[in-house]
Design a protein around this motif. Structure first.
Motif, PDB file in Angstrom:
ATOM      1  N   UNK A   1     -39.734  14.260  -7.884  1.00 45.25           N
ATOM      2  CA  UNK A   1     -40.191  15.492  -7.240  1.00 45.25           C
ATOM      3  C   UNK A   1     -39.135  15.941  -6.227  1.00 45.25           C
ATOM      4  N   UNK A   2     -38.848  17.225  -6.233  1.00 48.28           N
ATOM      5  CA  UNK A   2     -37.781  17.748  -5.376  1.00 48.28           C
ATOM      6  C   UNK A   2     -38.299  18.637  -4.249  1.00 48.28           C
ATOM      7  N   UNK A   3     -39.568  19.026  -4.337  1.00 49.91           N
ATOM      8  CA  UNK A   3     -40.124  19.933  -3.344  1.00 49.91           C
ATOM      9  C   UNK A   3     -41.345  19.287  -2.701  1.00 49.91           C
ATOM     10  N   UNK A   4     -41.790  19.877  -1.640  1.00 52.25           N
ATOM     11  CA  UNK A   4     -42.882  19.276  -0.889  1.00 52.25           C
ATOM     12  C   UNK A   4     -44.229  19.443  -1.594  1.00 52.25           C
ATOM     13  N   UNK A   5     -45.262  19.681  -0.860  1.00 52.65           N
ATOM     14  CA  UNK A   5     -46.637  19.550  -1.351  1.00 52.65           C
ATOM     15  C   UNK A   5     -46.936  20.301  -2.637  1.00 52.65           C
TER      16      UNK A   5
ATOM     17  N   UNK B   1     -43.959   7.283  -3.238  1.00 52.22           N
ATOM     18  CA  UNK B   1     -43.167   7.840  -2.148  1.00 52.22           C
ATOM     19  C   UNK B   1     -41.697   7.810  -2.535  1.00 52.22           C
ATOM     20  N   UNK B   2     -40.871   8.401  -1.701  1.00 48.67           N
ATOM     21  CA  UNK B   2     -39.433   8.376  -1.979  1.00 48.67           C
ATOM     22  C   UNK B   2     -38.901   6.946  -2.008  1.00 48.67           C
ATOM     23  N   UNK B   3     -39.339   6.124  -1.063  1.00 53.31           N
ATOM     24  CA  UNK B   3     -38.887   4.726  -1.011  1.00 53.31           C
ATOM     25  C   UNK B   3     -39.323   3.981  -2.272  1.00 53.31           C
ATOM     26  N   UNK B   4     -40.564   4.164  -2.676  1.00 54.67           N
ATOM     27  CA  UNK B   4     -41.066   3.493  -3.887  1.00 54.67           C
ATOM     28  C   UNK B   4     -40.317   3.959  -5.130  1.00 54.67           C
ATOM     29  N   UNK B   5     -40.032   5.264  -5.200  1.00 58.94           N
ATOM     30  CA  UNK B   5     -39.308   5.793  -6.360  1.00 58.94           C
ATOM     31  C   UNK B   5     -37.903   5.207  -6.447  1.00 58.94           C
ATOM     32  N   UNK B   6     -37.232   5.079  -5.300  1.00 57.27           N
ATOM     33  CA  UNK B   6     -35.867   4.534  -5.308  1.00 57.27           C
ATOM     34  C   UNK B   6     -35.863   3.033  -5.616  1.00 57.27           C
ATOM     35  N   UNK B   7     -36.929   2.329  -5.281  1.00 57.53           N
ATOM     36  CA  UNK B   7     -37.028   0.919  -5.668  1.00 57.53           C
ATOM     37  C   UNK B   7     -37.170   0.800  -7.184  1.00 57.53           C
ATOM     38  N   UNK B   8     -37.938   1.718  -7.777  1.00 62.46           N
ATOM     39  CA  UNK B   8     -38.127   1.690  -9.232  1.00 62.46           C
ATOM     40  C   UNK B   8     -36.889   2.178  -9.971  1.00 62.46           C
TER      41      UNK B   8
ATOM     42  N   UNK C   1     -29.945   9.453  -6.995  1.00 65.95           N
ATOM     43  CA  UNK C   1     -29.379   9.953  -5.746  1.00 65.95           C
ATOM     44  C   UNK C   1     -30.522  10.258  -4.771  1.00 65.95           C
ATOM     45  N   UNK C   2     -30.535   9.630  -3.606  1.00 70.44           N
ATOM     46  CA  UNK C   2     -31.673   9.806  -2.689  1.00 70.44           C
ATOM     47  C   UNK C   2     -31.927  11.253  -2.300  1.00 70.44           C
ATOM     48  N   UNK C   3     -30.863  12.041  -2.212  1.00 72.85           N
ATOM     49  CA  UNK C   3     -31.042  13.423  -1.767  1.00 72.85           C
ATOM     50  C   UNK C   3     -31.653  14.325  -2.831  1.00 72.85           C
ATOM     51  N   UNK C   4     -31.819  13.805  -4.066  1.00 78.12           N
ATOM     52  CA  UNK C   4     -32.345  14.650  -5.145  1.00 78.12           C
ATOM     53  C   UNK C   4     -33.861  14.591  -5.267  1.00 78.12           C
ATOM     54  N   UNK C   5     -34.537  13.776  -4.431  1.00 77.29           N
ATOM     55  CA  UNK C   5     -35.992  13.672  -4.585  1.00 77.29           C
ATOM     56  C   UNK C   5     -36.663  13.411  -3.254  1.00 77.29           C
ATOM     57  N   UNK C   6     -37.920  13.801  -3.172  1.00 77.14           N
ATOM     58  CA  UNK C   6     -38.751  13.501  -1.993  1.00 77.14           C
ATOM     59  C   UNK C   6     -39.865  12.523  -2.356  1.00 77.14           C
TER      60      UNK C   6
END
Length: 573
Positions: free
Chosen positions: A115-119, A151-158, A163-168
């Motif tokens: 996901x790249x945008x907020x709510x 969450x962003x942290x969970x997604x990056x663990x998976x 690239x961290x800046x490409x998702x929220x």
């Protein structure tokens, strides 16, 4: 137990039985085309108690059905098109394949949707994926976990390579994966086990007619040039992107369907180039892009572009390769380069023509027609819904018959290797001890053969040398290429390296190092001379060189010309 062995002898027996048909002893149904729909139609008809023939001009699944994204899925993007019935139907088929029909060949795969945008995006995409899960449940037990928001942290663990800046954040959901060529071959073998006469390398060259009615076909055995006539009460044309060509053989008749071919290409890269524990789906300007785990590799695709050149061997151009690399690199910390690409394959989707600005907008729904008495045509569709397409085609064929025929039962008919699969999987450590190989080898075999693994292990019992890794492709055992020729209908070296195994896209040299060893191993079962061995190896090497050359070309036309420098295997005889 009849395991539908398709050997040289079985093929000869099938052709002898087919050529012996007459007006007084004709087949009930003859199916042309042994892609997934044709093989599925042969199985559907055979399990209704009909006499059946199945012909394929080249190898089983040699067209579209070996070149898909290798996914069994509902198609998330069809939800945006509001095509709920297609998605529900596909998800029902996905559940059947995972749980009952082919659990040895179809298995769950997790995917991340970044996901790249907020709510608003989490709400919008989350609602769509929740609907996806709900539609799956409405068709019965899915056999898959439900989606989960990360969450962003969970997604990056998976997926650490993102690239961290490409998702929220992301949403994790599940679909399923299949080796399409092996699944199609298993359909053909299962049809043979239920009595169908199955023959590859047998090209239909014309229809037999009585007035307007089609009463059979004229065919040519491409292995020896012999021609034969096969009589049938009904003929099902399941030739995919070749539907127009086969319709043209009906002289004086107007074709009922117009097929648009859409080319999709995929890249195969080693697993260590991307650090992740799940697959990923990305949106592009025109379609979606999948990053799919594939054993020790990733499959990245696909494209969706019109194609009106050679249908037999569509070529991937350098522009295609660069496009996929550019799109996936938008999301990766460490960009992929051409040097990372181990394999490339291109296939054509047979889309029913419609008013659409791009092929990506054409429907994947199928149609069944009856242009003249005695002939049924099935066209369009998507791999996941092959069984429904096959059922609809046979229903139309049955309407041509004057006898009562039972309804389709293929939703209750497991493919060969499926019965007892989960028990065999639980016993994999015992099987490893019996065979004297590592348990990882047994897991690999079970996912390719299911409970037919015993037939492969018997080959090793009879010749322990076949239990060794294959020279040039150590992920496979020598027994597997022998089995491809003795049991799975492989007639040529390319059949083994490109479809019974995936050596052609899983090795850095595209299978060249394994070619000679493989050719020598299958020479005995196929009755080859040393001259034939040399010819097969030379042909395979020419195919690889032609494909590599095509992938350096700037456009479709030049790529097609480069690929055409290598002839089809069927011309070797």
């Amino acid at each position: 137990m009849n395991t539908g062995v398709i050997s040289t002898q079985a093929r000869a027996a099938a052709l002898a039985a087919l050529s012996a048909t007459s007006a007084s002893d004709e087949l009930d149904v003859l199916v042309i085309g042994a892609g997934v729909v044709g093989a599925g139609a042969a199985l559907d008809a055979a399990t209704r108690g009909l006499s059946v023939g199945l012909l394929e001009a080249r190898d089983f699944a040699s067209g579209t059905s070996s070149r898909s994204s290798k996914l069994i899925h509902g198609g998330l993007r069809y939800l945006e098109m509001l095509d709920f019935s297609l998605v529900r139907e596909a998800l029902r088929e996905r559940g059947l394949l995972i749980q009952k029909l082919a659990p040895h060949l179809v298995r769950p795969v997790p995917f991340l949707y970044p996901l790249q945008h907020r709510a608003w995006e989490r709400l919008y995409i989350g609602a769509g994926i929740a609907l996806y899960d709900t539609l799956a449940l409405s068709g019965g037990n899915t056999g898959l976990p439900r989606h989960r928001h990360l969450s962003r942290v969970e997604a990056l663990k998976a997926f650490p390579s993102l690239r961290p800046e490409t998702l929220i954040g992301a949403i994790r959901y599940y679909d399923a994966q299949v080796d399409d060529a092996r699944h199609t071959m298993f359909l053909a073998r299962t049809a043979a086990a239920y009595g169908a006469h199955v023959a590859s390398r047998t090209e239909v060259i014309g229809f037999l007619r009585e007035g307007r009615r089609v009463v059979g076909v004229r065919a040519r055995d491409l292995e020896n040039g012999a021609e034969l006539e096969i009589r049938a009460r009904t003929v099902i044309n399941a030739t995919g992107v070749w539907t127009g060509d086969s319709q043209a053989m009906l002289s004086g008749e107007r074709g009922q369907f117009k097929i648009t071919a859409s080319k999709g290409i995929h890249l195969v890269v080693p697993r260590d180039r991307i650090s992740a524990r799940s697959g990923m789906i990305l949106r592009t300007a025109t379609s979606v892009l999948f990053v799919i785990p594939w054993d020790r590799h990733w499959v990245i695709g696909t494209t969706d572009t019109p194609w009106d050149l050679d249908k037999a061997e569509p070529a991937a151009s350098g522009r295609d390769v660069d496009y996929l690399l550019a799109e996936v690199n938008k999301a990766l910390v460490t960009p992929l380069t051409r040097d990372d690409v181990q394999g490339v394959y291109a296939g054509l989707r047979p889309l029913l023509s419609a008013e659409a600005s791009t092929t990506a907008k054409l429907s994947r729904e199928h149609a069944v027609g009856n242009p003249v008495p005695g002939l049924v045509i099935v066209a369009g569709g998507k791999y996941t819904t092959y069984r429904v397409m096959a059922k609809d085609a046979v229903d139309a064929a049955v309407a041509e018959l004057s006898t009562r025929v039972p309804a389709s039962c293929t939703d209750q008919v497991p493919l060969l290797g499926a019965d007892g699969f989960r028990a065999a999987w639980n016993r994999r450590a015992q099987l490893a001890r019996r065979a004297g190989v590592h348990v990882n080898r047994i897991e690999h075999l079970l996912r390719r053969y299911g409970t037919l693994i015993d037939e492969v292990l018997t080959l090793i019992d009879e010749d322990p040398a076949l239990g060794k890794p294959l020279d040039g492709a150590p992920d496979y055992l020598a027994a597997e290429v022998v089995y491809a020729a003795t049991h799975e209908g492989a007639r040529h070296l390319e059949d083994v390296l490109s479809r019974r195994t995936r050596i052609s896209i899983e090795t850095t040299d595209r299978g060249v190092a394994a070619a000679r060893t493989t050719a020598k191993l299958i020479a005995g079962p196929l009755g080859w001379t040393q001259e034939q061995v040399e010819r097969e190896v030379a042909h395979y090497e020419a195919v690889v060189m032609a494909e590599l050359s095509a992938q350096e070309q700037p456009d479709d036309e030049s790529a097609d010309a480069a690929r055409r420098t290598a002839p089809l295997a069927a011309t070797l005889a």
